[in-house]
Write an enzyme that holds these catalytic residues in place. Structure first.
Site, short mmCIF file in Angstrom:
data_model
loop_
_atom_site.label_atom_id
_atom_site.label_comp_id
_atom_site.label_asym_id
_atom_site.label_seq_id
_atom_site.Cartn_x
_atom_site.Cartn_y
_atom_site.Cartn_z
N GLY A 200 0.80 -1.22 0.00
CA GLY A 200 0.00 0.00 0.00
C GLY A 200 0.83 1.27 0.00
N CYS A 201 0.46 2.20 0.86
CA CYS A 201 1.07 3.53 0.87
C CYS A 201 2.56 3.52 1.15
CB CYS A 201 0.37 4.41 1.90
SG CYS A 201 -1.39 4.69 1.58
N VAL A 202 3.04 2.50 1.82
CA VAL A 202 4.46 2.44 2.18
C VAL A 202 5.32 1.90 1.04
CG1 VAL A 202 4.60 0.08 3.11
CG2 VAL A 202 5.94 1.92 4.17
N ALA A 203 4.69 1.36 0.00
CA ALA A 203 5.42 0.58 -1.00
C ALA A 203 6.40 1.39 -1.84
CB ALA A 203 4.45 -0.15 -1.91
#
Length: 349
Positions: free
Chosen positions: A137-140
């Site tokens: 998700g957003c951390v990828a």
């Protein structure tokens, strides 16, 4: 290890947030008991414009996950090629220079994965190492840079590409009236970004990667992610996200910087994921950042919305191409996402 180039790519369908709100009100209107509540939720996300994978009128016909995912594959290929070509051009590299490609996304599924399709579409090297990553998700975006840095550390003569493509609009649950879904319908946008990470034996004009750190927070799976069913991806977005930022981020950043012989006061540029107003506010408060330290992240949020994994890469592009720090400046690139977890990357210009 150096970030040699970065470029974003967006679908041509760009809309003012007010236009999107009207479309959502027309769709959800009969189902929402308090339309003013929905309008207030949308106003709080801090977004002015967003790009959509499809023209707005075509979303009404997306009645199945399979149909939406077919669009995801088609548009992801197009945007992926555009972003990767842009990054190669900025870095002065050719497709033949690529030794590995890390593809990250959380908004669609394809097998063969998009990176495989791009090998055919772009005539990428047939011996390129493929690493498709789903679920971060957003951390990828930040995690992709960190894993690419690990790769070129082992292969200093090579160049690794990180490609993030997120088409969040294709995951919208059209019958879900939860607060999380209503917020996400106004917060998340569509776009892609590519970053090239070159090994120490390659010449590149960009910030040096000095170190990375991954941090996982146990028993926090409920904070963010997807509930997956026959209808596709249903957003899980807990109110606890800002609390997790407050609780963990400062100590994690301090510990990471201490290992590098630095402290927060040494960081001259902050490259943070555009998680939304509450997340950016919590980040600034947790790190005790001065006014304007996250201006680039706020600007990108207003222009494009939250692009999940691609967001932090778009912020990086803005810094590299328009607001480049002075030589010798330290930057911290960071993002948080499902797990719940964080990824930190220390840069020096």
């Amino acid at each position: 290890m150096t970030i040699a180039g970065v470029a974003s790519a967006f679908p041509p369908h760009k809309y003012d947030q007010r236009v999107l709100l009207l479309a959502l009100q027309r769709h959800f209107g009969p189902m929402v008991e308090n339309p003013v509540f929905m309008e207030r939720l949308q106003a709080r996300v801090g977004v002015e414009t967003r790009h959509l994978a499809l023209p707005i009128e075509e979303y009404y016909d997306l009645k199945s996950w399979g149909k939406a995912n077919n669009h995801w594959i088609e548009v992801a290929e197009e945007l992926g090629q555009k972003a990767l070509c842009g990054a190669l051009a900025r870095a002065g590299f050719a497709t033949s220079d690529l030794g590995a490609i890390f593809f990250v996304s959380i908004t669609g599924i394809s097998s063969p994965s998009i990176d495989a399709r791009l090998i055919n579409r772009m005539s990428l090297p047939l011996n390129i190492k493929r690493v498709p990553i789903f679920g971060l998700g957003c951390v990828a975006g930040a995690a992709g840079i960190a894993r690419a840095a690990d790769y070129v550390l082992a292969y200093p003569k090579q160049v690794a590409a990180v490609l993030a493509v997120e088409l969040c609009s294709l995951t919208l649950q059209q019958e879900d009236l939860s607060v999380a879904n209503l917020i996400s319908s106004g917060l998340f946008g569509d776009g892609a970004a590519a970053v090239l990470v070159s090994g120490a034996e390659r010449t590149a004009n960009g910030p040096e990667i000095l170190g990375t750190r991954s941090v996982f927070y146990p028993n926090s799976e409920h904070v963010m992610g997807w509930d997956i069913s026959e209808k596709g991806f249903r957003i899980v977005l807990s109110r606890e996200v800002p609390e997790v930022v407050h609780e963990h981020l400062a100590s994690d950043v301090d510990a990471f910087l201490y290992e590098q012989g630095l402290s927060r006061s040494d960081i001259g540029s902050w490259i943070l994921h555009t998680g939304g107003p509450r997340v950016l506010e919590a980040t600034a408060a947790a790190l005790d950042l001065p006014e304007g330290a996250l201006a680039v992240s706020w600007d990108c949020l207003r222009r494009t919305g939250n692009l999940s994994s691609a967001s932090v890469l778009v912020v990086l592009e803005e810094v590299m191409t328009k607001r480049r720090p002075a030589v010798g400046t330290y930057s911290l690139l960071a993002a948080m996402g499902p797990g719940f977890c964080s990824e930190l990357v220390l840069l020096r210009w």
